[in-house]
Design a protein around this motif. Structure first.
Motif, PDB file in Angstrom:
ATOM      1  N   ARG A   1       0.866  -1.186   0.000  1.00 33.57           N
ATOM      2  CA  ARG A   1       0.000   0.000   0.000  1.00 33.57           C
ATOM      3  C   ARG A   1       0.900   1.233   0.000  1.00 33.57           C
ATOM      4  N   HIS A   2       0.556   2.198  -0.847  1.00 33.74           N
ATOM      5  CA  HIS A   2       1.347   3.426  -1.009  1.00 33.74           C
ATOM      6  C   HIS A   2       0.376   4.576  -1.247  1.00 33.74           C
ATOM      7  N   PRO A   3       0.646   5.758  -0.688  1.00 35.50           N
ATOM      8  CA  PRO A   3      -0.304   6.863  -0.830  1.00 35.50           C
ATOM      9  C   PRO A   3      -0.388   7.477  -2.230  1.00 35.50           C
ATOM     10  N   GLY A   4       0.485   7.074  -3.125  1.00 37.29           N
ATOM     11  CA  GLY A   4       0.515   7.659  -4.458  1.00 37.29           C
ATOM     12  C   GLY A   4       1.609   8.699  -4.565  1.00 37.29           C
ATOM     13  N   ALA A   5       1.897   9.102  -5.787  1.00 39.46           N
ATOM     14  CA  ALA A   5       2.995  10.029  -6.022  1.00 39.46           C
ATOM     15  C   ALA A   5       2.685  10.920  -7.215  1.00 39.46           C
ATOM     16  N   VAL A   6       3.528  11.915  -7.373  1.00 33.43           N
ATOM     17  CA  VAL A   6       3.438  12.835  -8.506  1.00 33.43           C
ATOM     18  C   VAL A   6       4.814  12.947  -9.142  1.00 33.43           C
ATOM     19  N   ALA A   7       4.830  13.341 -10.408  1.00 29.63           N
ATOM     20  CA  ALA A   7       6.077  13.586 -11.125  1.00 29.63           C
ATOM     21  C   ALA A   7       5.806  14.682 -12.148  1.00 29.63           C
TER      22      ALA A   7
ATOM     23  N   ALA B   1      -0.811  13.099   3.124  1.00 35.89           N
ATOM     24  CA  ALA B   1      -2.190  12.743   3.482  1.00 35.89           C
ATOM     25  C   ALA B   1      -3.144  13.871   3.117  1.00 35.89           C
ATOM     26  N   GLY B   2      -4.166  13.548   2.340  1.00 33.23           N
ATOM     27  CA  GLY B   2      -5.189  14.514   1.952  1.00 33.23           C
ATOM     28  C   GLY B   2      -4.775  15.503   0.880  1.00 33.23           C
ATOM     29  N   GLU B   3      -3.564  15.394   0.361  1.00 37.48           N
ATOM     30  CA  GLU B   3      -3.058  16.347  -0.625  1.00 37.48           C
ATOM     31  C   GLU B   3      -3.558  16.001  -2.025  1.00 37.48           C
ATOM     32  N   GLU B   4      -3.979  17.015  -2.753  1.00 33.78           N
ATOM     33  CA  GLU B   4      -4.386  16.832  -4.147  1.00 33.78           C
ATOM     34  C   GLU B   4      -3.139  16.656  -5.013  1.00 33.78           C
ATOM     35  N   PRO B   5      -3.189  15.789  -6.022  1.00 36.33           N
ATOM     36  CA  PRO B   5      -2.009  15.555  -6.860  1.00 36.33           C
ATOM     37  C   PRO B   5      -1.422  16.815  -7.498  1.00 36.33           C
ATOM     38  N   GLU B   6      -2.261  17.714  -8.006  1.00 35.99           N
ATOM     39  CA  GLU B   6      -1.713  18.916  -8.641  1.00 35.99           C
ATOM     40  C   GLU B   6      -0.932  19.763  -7.641  1.00 35.99           C
TER      41      GLU B   6
ATOM     42  N   HIS C   1       0.907  10.348 -10.688  1.00 35.03           N
ATOM     43  CA  HIS C   1       0.214  11.353 -11.490  1.00 35.03           C
ATOM     44  C   HIS C   1       1.295  12.193 -12.168  1.00 35.03           C
ATOM     45  N   LEU C   2       1.342  12.129 -13.500  1.00 39.54           N
ATOM     46  CA  LEU C   2       2.380  12.808 -14.272  1.00 39.54           C
ATOM     47  C   LEU C   2       1.847  14.127 -14.817  1.00 39.54           C
ATOM     48  N   TYR C   3       2.617  15.196 -14.604  1.00 41.96           N
ATOM     49  CA  TYR C   3       2.245  16.545 -15.034  1.00 41.96           C
ATOM     50  C   TYR C   3       3.301  17.112 -15.967  1.00 41.96           C
ATOM     51  N   PHE C   4       2.898  18.140 -16.711  1.00 43.06           N
ATOM     52  CA  PHE C   4       3.795  18.840 -17.629  1.00 43.06           C
ATOM     53  C   PHE C   4       3.693  20.341 -17.385  1.00 43.06           C
ATOM     54  N   THR C   5       4.840  21.013 -17.466  1.00 38.35           N
ATOM     55  CA  THR C   5       4.857  22.474 -17.467  1.00 38.35           C
ATOM     56  C   THR C   5       6.056  22.974 -18.260  1.00 38.35           C
ATOM     57  N   ASP C   6       5.846  24.067 -18.956  1.00 40.30           N
ATOM     58  CA  ASP C   6       6.948  24.819 -19.563  1.00 40.30           C
ATOM     59  C   ASP C   6       6.756  26.301 -19.243  1.00 40.30           C
ATOM     60  N   ASP C   7       5.962  26.553 -18.219  1.00 42.98           N
ATOM     61  CA  ASP C   7       5.611  27.897 -17.765  1.00 42.98           C
ATOM     62  C   ASP C   7       6.185  28.070 -16.354  1.00 42.98           C
ATOM     63  N   LEU C   8       7.487  28.394 -16.311  1.00 39.57           N
ATOM     64  CA  LEU C   8       8.222  28.362 -15.043  1.00 39.57           C
ATOM     65  C   LEU C   8       8.799  29.718 -14.662  1.00 39.57           C
ATOM     66  N   GLU C   9       8.943  29.903 -13.364  1.00 44.17           N
ATOM     67  CA  GLU C   9       9.658  31.054 -12.822  1.00 44.17           C
ATOM     68  C   GLU C   9      10.530  30.564 -11.673  1.00 44.17           C
ATOM     69  N   GLN C  10      11.515  31.362 -11.307  1.00 44.85           N
ATOM     70  CA  GLN C  10      12.429  30.962 -10.240  1.00 44.85           C
ATOM     71  C   GLN C  10      11.698  30.934  -8.910  1.00 44.85           C
TER      72      GLN C  10
END
Length: 189
Positions: free
Chosen positions: A49-55, A88-93, A129-138
């Protein structure tokens, strides 16, 4: 499929007869389930069992942000896209935005969900949960106390070379590189 809806169960469904907790850790737990097989026989299933992950596939100046860190289960240093487990309770985004900034020092002004996938469905329930961005700031790097890594931005050619060399070998980063390559070649995912 809804596990509780008996009328729509798949013919291969395995009914859980007993579930025995074996280990409870900070990140994972292990249980052994006794199940009834479709043919009426019983079997055991070891389940992590694992809570899930993001990348996050994060592109800046036509380069992908990656982190290099030691991975104890593999006993080697790996190059991977920024990633981490869901709290715990965190939305993937929200987790994706948090992990990206913590590990790379970049903040995404916008982010797009690409795909959610199971990592090892034969024994683990983890979903990434895999996400994409090319809209970045420091932003600001904020590593966890037990986290030691470096961040760099690599070209697509470098990423493909790292795959050939075995420096990139995890599923989420392989998927990220091939998705980035598809976008580069076709203009979309």
């Amino acid at each position: 499929m809804n596990k509780d809806n008996h009328s729509t169960r798949h013919p291969f469904y395995e009914e859980t007869l007993e579930s025995k907790p074996i280990f409870q850790g900070r990140i994972i737990s292990l249980q052994v389930d006794t199940v009834r097989l479709p043919n009426g026989e019983t079997a055991t299933r070891e389940i992590v069992r694992h809570p899930g992950a993001v990348a996050v596939v994060a592109i800046v100046d036509n380069k992908m942000l990656v982190v290099e860190q030691f991975r104890k289960p593999l006993e080697k240093v790996q190059v991977e896209i920024p990633a981490g487990k869901l709290d715990a309770g965190e939305e993937p985004e929200a987790a994706a935005l948090r992990e990206l900034e913590e590990e790379t020092g970049y903040r995404a002004k916008s982010i797009k969900h690409l795909q959610s996938f199971s990592t090892s469905p034969g024994f683990a329930e983890e979903v990434v949960h895999l996400y994409f961005t090319d809209d970045l700031e420091q932003g600001t790097v904020r590593l966890d106390d037990e986290e030691f890594l470096t961040c760099e931005a690599i070209t697509l050619e470098q990423a493909l070379t790292y795959i050939l060399e075995g420096r990139i070998c995890d599923a989420k980063t392989l998927l990220a590189v091939y998705a980035w390559r598809l976008r580069t070649l076709t203009g979309s995912f």
